[in-house]
Design an enzyme around this catalytic site. Structure first.
Site, PDB file in Angstrom:
ATOM      1  N   ASP A  94     -12.982 102.053 -28.274  1.00  0.00           N
ATOM      2  CA  ASP A  94     -12.993 103.236 -28.633  1.00  0.00           C
ATOM      3  C   ASP A  94     -12.268 104.044 -29.197  1.00  0.00           C
ATOM      4  OD1 ASP A  94     -11.481 103.130 -25.902  1.00  0.00           O
ATOM      5  OD2 ASP A  94     -13.055 104.692 -24.958  1.00  0.00           O
ATOM      6  N   ASP A  98      -7.347  99.685 -28.542  1.00  0.00           N
ATOM      7  CA  ASP A  98      -7.134  99.526 -27.418  1.00  0.00           C
ATOM      8  C   ASP A  98      -8.087  98.553 -27.053  1.00  0.00           C
ATOM      9  OD1 ASP A  98      -9.762 100.667 -27.688  1.00  0.00           O
ATOM     10  OD2 ASP A  98      -9.273 102.302 -25.766  1.00  0.00           O
ATOM     11  N   SER A 118     -10.202  99.486 -20.376  1.00  0.00           N
ATOM     12  CA  SER A 118      -9.640  99.969 -21.289  1.00  0.00           C
ATOM     13  C   SER A 118      -8.233  99.981 -22.242  1.00  0.00           C
ATOM     14  CB  SER A 118     -10.245 101.371 -21.633  1.00  0.00           C
ATOM     15  OG  SER A 118      -9.561 102.702 -22.998  1.00  0.00           O
ATOM     16  N   ASP A 121     -10.293  98.319 -25.494  1.00  0.00           N
ATOM     17  CA  ASP A 121     -11.952  97.927 -24.899  1.00  0.00           C
ATOM     18  C   ASP A 121     -12.586  99.215 -26.491  1.00  0.00           C
ATOM     19  OD1 ASP A 121     -11.258 100.286 -24.748  1.00  0.00           O
ATOM     20  OD2 ASP A 121     -13.727 101.252 -23.473  1.00  0.00           O
TER      21      ASP A 121
END
Length: 455
Positions: free
Chosen positions: A252, A248, A108, A250
């Site tokens: 999400d 960010d 992340s 990833d």
């Protein structure tokens, strides 16, 4: 909160320093054990279970992806390899492709040296604590007794590049119009959204400038992205655009920047989209689900606009659990994890960005105007090392000091004292109308905690 004492899984999957604590050997074992647990209820006995696997742009992603795929194949599970793609895209595609499970290789918003493994069930939701516990039990068995098929019993891996286009088409269907003529700035964090931004926002008709869209395996989240929005704020002001959107690593999370370069965080995004949905009669129970870390200014703005809030523990998984339990369709975190349950099973930065831009287009208002009702109070968080965090949290003198501070606030501020979930720390968080009051109240409580710390 979890009733299980989990060794490998944290609040967002298994994480560690790639090739140090999160090794390819562990990834292989997670493929075998996780695959066995998640596909044991596969419906068709004549067809091999299928797991889809994606990753972000970290240099270690390919190594860990190959390792976990080998684990899946070794227990007779077929794999669809998506390549670089966002975490919410994996959650969406698990359902869309009717796969038995999904995996994303990502850490992340963490630095490039870290990586992680997130599992999704066949419903597109993150795993329950119970399932994670069952996987850990298998991981820790002294002997691996899982099946080892051979020949045609082994799984097969196939690339599935079409997954990205399926996901982008889904996103576009979540708003009933194009975004022709909107001028925006986009920050891909050199992560999983990097290759998607131009495709999505060009198709929707926006004019855009970008940064953080040249990943090299090592620069993910490095000075860019939702945890580092300063560069985007400068880009917004330099290019005279209507909004900046920072994702960010990833994909999400979303943190926005208004036309003046001011940060619009998750609290403000939830308020803006929640108010719009509520005015349309589409916000279930006139309420938004948020964590205890949301700012008091957010709660006040909701109340002033005929909405309420439900508070959960910190972590988007707890937000989603509450949304399912009490049937709510909007929730999220100050950090920018926003969940639109009408469309998604997890936080989705791109989906959130489209909803925010749609509100701007439909209302004809600037982002600064839409965010203005949320007056973010100054906040301070202090972490104090203690011998017994539960005991100190419930100490009579600590409780008395908190009550004294709350009485002085007279409803215009907030105190939150909570133990860390992973470290011997007690966290003291205070919000008040001025920074001077925040400092005063925080130190007042922190000093009592330190006296009682047992250290």
């Amino acid at each position: 909160m979890s009733e299980f004492n989990l060794k490998y899984f944290g609040t967002d999957g298994v994480r560690g320093v790639a090739n140090k604590t999160l090794t390819p050997e562990l990834a292989f074992r997670l493929g075998r054990t996780g695959g066995a647990i998640l596909t044991r209820h596969a419906n068709d006995e004549n067809k091999k279970p299928v797991v889809i696997v994606g990753r972000d742009t970290r240099i270690s992603g390919e190594m860990l992806q190959q390792a976990i795929i080998a684990g899946f194949l070794s227990v007779g599970i077929d794999v669809l390899r998506l390549g670089v793609i966002t975490t919410p895209a994996v959650a969406f595609l698990v359902q869309n492709l009717e796969a038995d499970a999904g995996v994303q290789i990502t850490a992340s918003h963490n630095p490039a040296a870290d990586n992680g493994i997130k599992f999704f069930g066949n419903d597109g939701f993150k795993l329950s604590d119970q399932l994670e516990y069952e996987i850990e039990q298998l991981l820790d068995e002294s002997e691996d007794t899982l099946p080892r098929p051979s020949a045609d019993g082994l799984g097969v891996v196939n690339n599935y590049p079409e997954g990205v286009q399926k996901y982008l088409e889904f996103l576009q269907k979540t708003i009933p119009t194009d975004l022709n003529g909107m001028r925006i700035a986009l920050d891909g964090a050199n992560g999983a959204t990097s290759g998607l931004l131009a495709r999505l926002f060009a198709d929707l008709g926006t004019d855009f400038v970008t940064l953080g869209t040249e990943p090299n395996g090592l620069n993910i989240n490095d000075g860019v992205g939702s945890t580092n929005p300063a560069a985007l704020a400068e880009l917004v002001k330099e290019n005279d655009v209507q909004a900046g959107l920072a994702f960010d690593g990833d994909g999400d999370r979303l943190i926005a920047v208004d036309e003046n370069g001011e940060i619009v965080d998750g609290d403000k995004i939830m308020f803006i989209t929640g108010k719009f949905l509520n005015e349309q009669g589409r916000l279930k129970h006139n309420a938004v689900v948020s964590t205890v870390m949301s700012n008091i200014g957010f709660y006040k703005a909701l109340a002033e606009n005929d909405m309420t809030s439900i508070k959960t523990a910190v972590g988007d998984r707890y937000v989603m659990e509450e949304m399912i339990k009490s049937d709510h369709n909007l929730g999220g975190e100050q950090s920018g994890h926003i969940i639109f349950r009408d469309w998604a099973t997890t936080g989705d930065g791109l989906l959130t960005a489209l909803q925010l831009l749609y509100v701007m287009k439909e209302t004809g208002k600037k982002l600064s105007e839409l965010a203005a009702p949320v007056h973010i109070y100054p906040q301070k968080l202090v972490n104090i090392t203690v011998a017994d965090k539960e005991e100190i949290q419930h100490d009579p003198d600590v409780i008395a000091k908190i009550a004294e501070v709350e009485a002085q606030m007279a409803g215009d501020g907030r105190v939150l004292v909570r133990p860390s979930g992973t470290e011997p720390l007690l966290r003291v968080m205070v919000e008040a109308p001025t920074q001077e009051l925040v400092e005063k109240y925080t130190e007042s409580i922190a000093n009592v905690v330190r006296e009682k710390s047992g250290l």
